[in-house]
Motif scaffolding. Structure first.
Motif, PDB file in Angstrom:
ATOM      1  N   ARG A 264       0.541  -1.079   0.133  1.00  0.00           N
ATOM      2  CA  ARG A 264      -0.092  -0.105  -0.329  1.00  0.00           C
ATOM      3  C   ARG A 264       0.679   0.971   0.319  1.00  0.00           C
ATOM      4  O   ARG A 264       1.954   0.828   0.417  1.00  0.00           O
ATOM      5  N   ASN A 266       0.415   3.860   1.832  1.00  0.00           N
ATOM      6  CA  ASN A 266       0.814   4.078   3.045  1.00  0.00           C
ATOM      7  C   ASN A 266       1.589   3.698   3.479  1.00  0.00           C
ATOM      8  O   ASN A 266       2.266   3.506   4.681  1.00  0.00           O
ATOM      9  N   LYS A 268       1.235   0.626   4.654  1.00  0.00           N
ATOM     10  CA  LYS A 268       0.202  -0.561   5.433  1.00  0.00           C
ATOM     11  C   LYS A 268       0.207  -1.509   5.069  1.00  0.00           C
ATOM     12  O   LYS A 268      -0.876  -1.995   5.024  1.00  0.00           O
ATOM     13  N   SER A 275       6.061   1.271   0.153  1.00  0.00           N
ATOM     14  CA  SER A 275       4.738   2.574   0.294  1.00  0.00           C
ATOM     15  C   SER A 275       5.448   3.626  -1.437  1.00  0.00           C
ATOM     16  O   SER A 275       7.076   3.664  -1.731  1.00  0.00           O
ATOM     17  N   LYS A 318      -6.282   5.927   1.607  1.00  0.00           N
ATOM     18  CA  LYS A 318      -4.598   6.711   0.491  1.00  0.00           C
ATOM     19  C   LYS A 318      -3.878   5.319   0.546  1.00  0.00           C
ATOM     20  O   LYS A 318      -3.251   6.270  -0.200  1.00  0.00           O
ATOM     21  N   GLY A 319      -4.064   4.167   0.945  1.00  0.00           N
ATOM     22  CA  GLY A 319      -3.257   3.261   0.502  1.00  0.00           C
ATOM     23  C   GLY A 319      -3.084   3.220  -1.101  1.00  0.00           C
ATOM     24  O   GLY A 319      -1.781   1.835  -1.540  1.00  0.00           O
TER      25      GLY A 319
END
Length: 338
Positions: A264, A266, A268, A275, A318-319
């Motif tokens: 992802r 972000n 995560k 990222s 946001k990922g």
């Protein structure tokens, strides 16, 4: 008739019937074709039955039929399209030579064939089975290479129930559609090489191959997974990546799709916690598409979401790459306009 002897299809006739070519005829069982066959009688300008499924052709009829096919007076009914789809699915390259199929009918055949091949491969993920799947994927890339926007018809035929093979086909088709949308003129102007296109197509379809190593009872569990079961599932990108060597598929495009489809932007995601731009464009496309396709299908533990609602949900996360999710939303909107 044409100068070469083939008959011009009478106006309106191809709405109910289509001519079969010599290539298609040769793919049928010689004595027992899998569907009804009709001949066009020019003297009365009507279609008449020639062979009914369940019967048996004589040697004389086989020779006669071959001659009439060359003349262009042999047809099959579009009502038998489901039978034809299954037949051609086993010899997918025939779609490249059959000029009488509509684009929508070809799309049906591709979805049927690729789902069948994907199911066979995921049940037995070894090189010899992979070779058959690869052959059919290359038929798809040949079909799209000449006109990439043909992918639209396939993308309208995504499965709405979830199995590993159906999910893989959904993701492969939709990811190709999004990739082609994003590339736009760069694709049609020749900025994409055929080798790159072949390999990224395979990557999109094979991104989840590591799930074939996860026990079926876990994949289809109708209740939340235990911590131990979740840990097993989370290993599937790395398991898939490790499988690529044995399958002789160590190409960067395929590797990116397999190892990055749960990363992802972000940071995560998993398994490498990449990222931002550390994640390749192909990885970002298949990551969003993988989640979206899971959401719009009925799964053992969740009902299918409306395509537009699912697209809106991932666009707010946001990922995921916003350019990718924007194109998924645009695609979902076209479904509402049908």
């Amino acid at each position: 008739m044409h100068a070469k002897g083939r008959m011009d299809v009478p106006e309106g006739l191809n709405e109910e019937y289509y001519q079969i070519s010599s290539d298609i005829l040769q793919s049928f069982n010689k004595f027992r074709p899998p569907l009804d066959i009709f001949m066009f009688k020019e003297d009365v300008a009507r279609i008449a039955p020639y062979y009914k499924v369940g019967g048996r052709l004589s040697k004389e009829q086989i020779e006669q039929l071959a001659g009439m096919v060359k003349e262009g007076i042999i047809f099959v009914s579009r009502k038998d399209h489901p039978v034809y789809v299954k037949h051609i699915s086993y010899q997918l390259d025939l779609v490249l030579v059959d000029r009488n199929l509509k684009e929508s009918e070809i799309a049906d055949i591709f979805i049927e064939a690729l789902t069948m091949r994907m199911s066979e491969f995921l049940d037995q993920p070894v090189a010899v089975v992979m070779d058959k799947l690869w052959t059919d994927l290359m038929v798809l890339t040949e079909y799209l290479w000449n006109d990439p926007y043909r992918i639209k018809a396939l993308a309208k035929r995504l499965h709405r129930d979830h199995t590993l093979s159906q999910h893989s086909v959904n993701c492969g088709v939709l990811a190709l559609s999004i990739f082609i949308r994003m590339k736009g003129k760069n694709f049609t102007d020749g900025d994409i090489s055929r080798t790159h296109f072949d390999r990224l197509t395979a990557g999109f379809f094979l991104h989840d191959l590591g799930m074939s190593k996860i026990p079926l009872f876990i994949r289809e569990k109708p209740k939340p997974l235990t911590t131990d079961e979740r840990q097993k599932v989370d290993k599937h990108p790395m398991l898939g990546y490790e499988m690529l060597s044995k399958l002789d598929l160590k190409y960067k495009e395929i590797e990116a799709c397999v190892i990055e489809h749960h990363e992802r932007l972000n940071g995560k995601g998993y398994p490498q916690k990449k990222s931002g731009r550390e994640i390749t464009q192909l990885g970002r496309i298949i990551a969003a598409v993988d989640s979206y396709c899971a959401m719009i299908c009925k799964r053992p533990f969740a009902e299918a979401m409306d395509p537009l609602q699912a697209a809106a949900a991932i666009s707010q996360d946001k990922g995921y790459d916003p350019e990718v999710t924007k194109n998924i939303q645009a695609w979902a909107l076209t479904l509402k306009k049908k």
